[in-house]
Design an enzyme around this catalytic site. Structure first.
Site, mmCIF file in Angstrom:
data_model
loop_
_atom_site.group_PDB
_atom_site.id
_atom_site.type_symbol
_atom_site.label_atom_id
_atom_site.label_comp_id
_atom_site.label_asym_id
_atom_site.label_seq_id
_atom_site.Cartn_x
_atom_site.Cartn_y
_atom_site.Cartn_z
ATOM 1 N N LYS A 62 0.830 -1.196 0.000
ATOM 2 C CA LYS A 62 0.000 0.000 0.000
ATOM 3 C C LYS A 62 0.871 1.255 0.000
ATOM 4 O O LYS A 62 2.006 1.220 0.466
ATOM 5 C CB LYS A 62 -0.857 0.038 1.286
ATOM 6 C CG LYS A 62 -1.976 -0.971 1.351
ATOM 7 C CD LYS A 62 -2.713 -0.849 2.678
ATOM 8 C CE LYS A 62 -3.862 -1.844 2.775
ATOM 9 N NZ LYS A 62 -4.927 -1.644 1.786
ATOM 10 N N ARG B 234 -10.281 -11.587 2.268
ATOM 11 C CA ARG B 234 -11.157 -12.642 1.736
ATOM 12 C C ARG B 234 -10.467 -13.998 1.783
ATOM 13 O O ARG B 234 -11.125 -15.026 1.916
ATOM 14 C CB ARG B 234 -11.617 -12.260 0.317
ATOM 15 C CG ARG B 234 -10.529 -12.170 -0.701
ATOM 16 C CD ARG B 234 -10.926 -11.349 -1.926
ATOM 17 N NE ARG B 234 -10.931 -9.910 -1.660
ATOM 18 C CZ ARG B 234 -11.261 -8.992 -2.551
ATOM 19 N NH1 ARG B 234 -11.636 -9.350 -3.774
ATOM 20 N NH2 ARG B 234 -11.232 -7.723 -2.249
#
Ligand code: BES
Ligand code: MN
Ligand code: ZN
Length: 497
Positions: free
Chosen positions: A275, A349
């Site tokens: 990120k 996920r």
């Protein structure tokens, strides 16, 4: 951090410290309040006129050192039309009460009465809940107190009421919910150098003293179960991944439990798909889903909820190192389905895929609800007011929506469908872990749905509601502890025998 406020209940005739009272939008007080304020009835009228105080809900009027009253300060709080007030308004007014008192005051009495007269014990407990939530602060790492930031270390907060014993009893049932919210807030606010998976698991084990059964699975145990998706995320971290399973057995023996699953990414750097630096510090809160599950289990156990509930949290740290997983890697989940990891930053996920499958297979739950700070895209869609709700079960949706309105932790249903599901098919494996730029929250939910079988299931994307939360009358913390009250309400209203 949970006991700065010592909450008690007293009769109307025993009031000390700062005095807090309520009036409606006709500036009318209840009988006991009116009696207490007799010596300053005129002063109070003039002060209201001078401040244009009209008793609108959640507005406050402060009178310092009122002559004739044995109190350093009087705070009058408007209730609006007292007949329209619901529980969630009482929680709010409890927050307003604490907010209206100077932080340095160490004794406060709230006259727990509205213009219409005495409050029910349950209503007083809701006021106390709001007070507790408002008083929360996370200042463990502040070694100095700046001028103007001083506050009392301990505050004695008493609710003066008609029946203190009944109010106390009602509060015993609600107190655990307040504590559950604050446990969640503490976990989320804690920095990731302190709260890594093993430490998180240790803190969850604190629930044992409430009668919650707790198992902690380590990497070896998860490898044996074949949890390749979860383990792939944690393999770039120096901190070992953990899976914590909490069980509260308050329901009928042998009945299938309800289940809650939380994303517990203790820090999310993005991994090799790293990120940008700006704002990355917020990713210490990427375990808010797991924190909520722990807070909820605390609440259910303290109020001895008549339900059997499982809480399961996947705890990992998503880091980029020489052992980290790469874009293009293919992992095999516990369900046997294979996943091509396109972007290592879509890690939540992957963690949830294995935990959902594990819980479903082992416990055959009546439903599964998972909470996750899953996608930035949910904030684009809903901002910070509603959590995204995705579900395969209309009845569960309706119940969550109702509980959301009751607690003001609101949810907004988003679509699922085969057209979206196609987007995550992969060239090389059964699926890939990201779709395109569009519908990012929906394709993430479609991914999760591939791991829940036919079990009624709801996914709450709380990336917007759990972190950097808007300041409210009952929350001044970076982490709101969102979801604990919502799910406790859901259980209380629909799933207790
Ligand atoms: N933890 C983040 C989502 C997030 C973002 C939570 C901001 C709270 C605040 C999640 O793991 C993530 O990185 N999601 C990616 C998914 C993308 C790579 C498909 C995102 O939202 O950008
Ligand atoms: Mn991520
Ligand atoms: Zn994440």
């Amino acid at each position: 951090m949970t006991d700065r406020l010592k909450i008690g209940f007293t009769p109307f005739n025993r009031v000390g410290g700062v005095l807090v009272t309520f009036c409606n939008d006709g500036l009318k007080f209840g009988p006991a309040t009116q009696k207490a304020l007799t010596p300053i009835a005129d002063l109070q009228r003039r002060a209201a006129a001078a401040d244009r105080f009209t008793g609108k809900i959640a507005s406050t009027l402060t009178i310092i050192a009122p002559p004739g009253l044995d109190s350093p300060r009087l705070v009058v709080i408007g209730t609006g039309k007292e007949r329209n007030l619901r529980d969630r308004d009482l929680v709010r007014l409890g927050g307003v009460a604490v907010g209206g008192v100077p932080a340095v005051a160490d004794e406060v009495t709230i006259l727990a009465e509205f213009a219409g007269g005495a409050l029910k014990a349950e209503q007083i407990a809701q006021l106390a809940l709001g007070a507790r939530l408002r008083a929360y602060r996370f200042d463990r790492y502040k070694t100095k107190r700046k001028e103007g930031e001083e506050h009392a270390e301990k505050v004695e907060l008493n609710f003066a009421c008609a029946n203190p014993t009944a109010a106390e009893r009602a509060w015993r049932r609600v107190e655990g919910i307040a504590d559950g919210v604050m446990i969640a807030r503490d976990l989320i606010n804690e920095p990731a150098n302190v709260l890594y998976p093993a430490e998180f698991a240790r803190r969850a084990m604190g629930l044992r003293k409430l009668g919650v059964a707790i198992e902690v699975l380590d990497v070896a145990a998860m490898r044996k179960l074949g949890m390749g998706a979860l383990l792939g995320v944690g393999q770039g971290s120096g901190h070992e991944s953990k899976l914590v399973v909490m069980r509260w057995n308050g329901g009928k023996r042998g009945s299938n439990p309800i289940a809650f699953v939380g994303k517990g990414v203790c820090f999310d750097t993005g991994g090799i798909s790293i990120k940008p630096a700006a704002g990355m510090e917020d990713m210490k809160g990427d375990m808010a889903g797991a924190a909520c599950v722990v807070g909820l289990m605390h609440a259910l156990a303290t109020r001895k909820a008549r339900v059997s509930a499982v809480g399961a949290i996947g705890l990992v740290e998503n880091m980029p190192d020489g052992k980290a997983q790469r874009p293009g890697d293919i992992v095999t989940s516990m369900s046997g389905q294979t996943i091509e990891v396109i972007n290592t930053d879509a890690e939540g996920r992957l963690v949830l895929a294995d935990v959902l499958h594990y819980v479903n297979k082992r416990f055959k739950p009546r439903f599964m609800i998972n909470l996750a700070t899953l996608t930035g895209a949910i904030m684009v869609a809903l901002g910070q007011e509603y959590a995204g709700l995705f579900s395969n079960d209309d009845r569960l949706v309706e119940r969550l929506e109702k509980a959301g309105e009751a607690t003001r932790e609101r949810v907004w249903r988003m679509p699922l469908g085969p057209e979206y599901d196609k987007i995550i098919d992969s060239k090389f494996a059964d699926m890939k872990n990201t779709g395109g730029r569009w519908a990012g929250s929906i394709t993430a939910a479609q991914f999760l749905q591939r791991f829940v079988g036919k079990t009624p299931w709801a996914h709450l994307d709380i990336a917007g509601t759990a972190l950097g939360s808007p300041q409210t009358d009952t929350n001044k913390s970076w982490s709101s502890g969102w979801g604990v009250r919502l799910l406790d309400q859901l259980v209380a209203d629909y799933y207790e025998r």
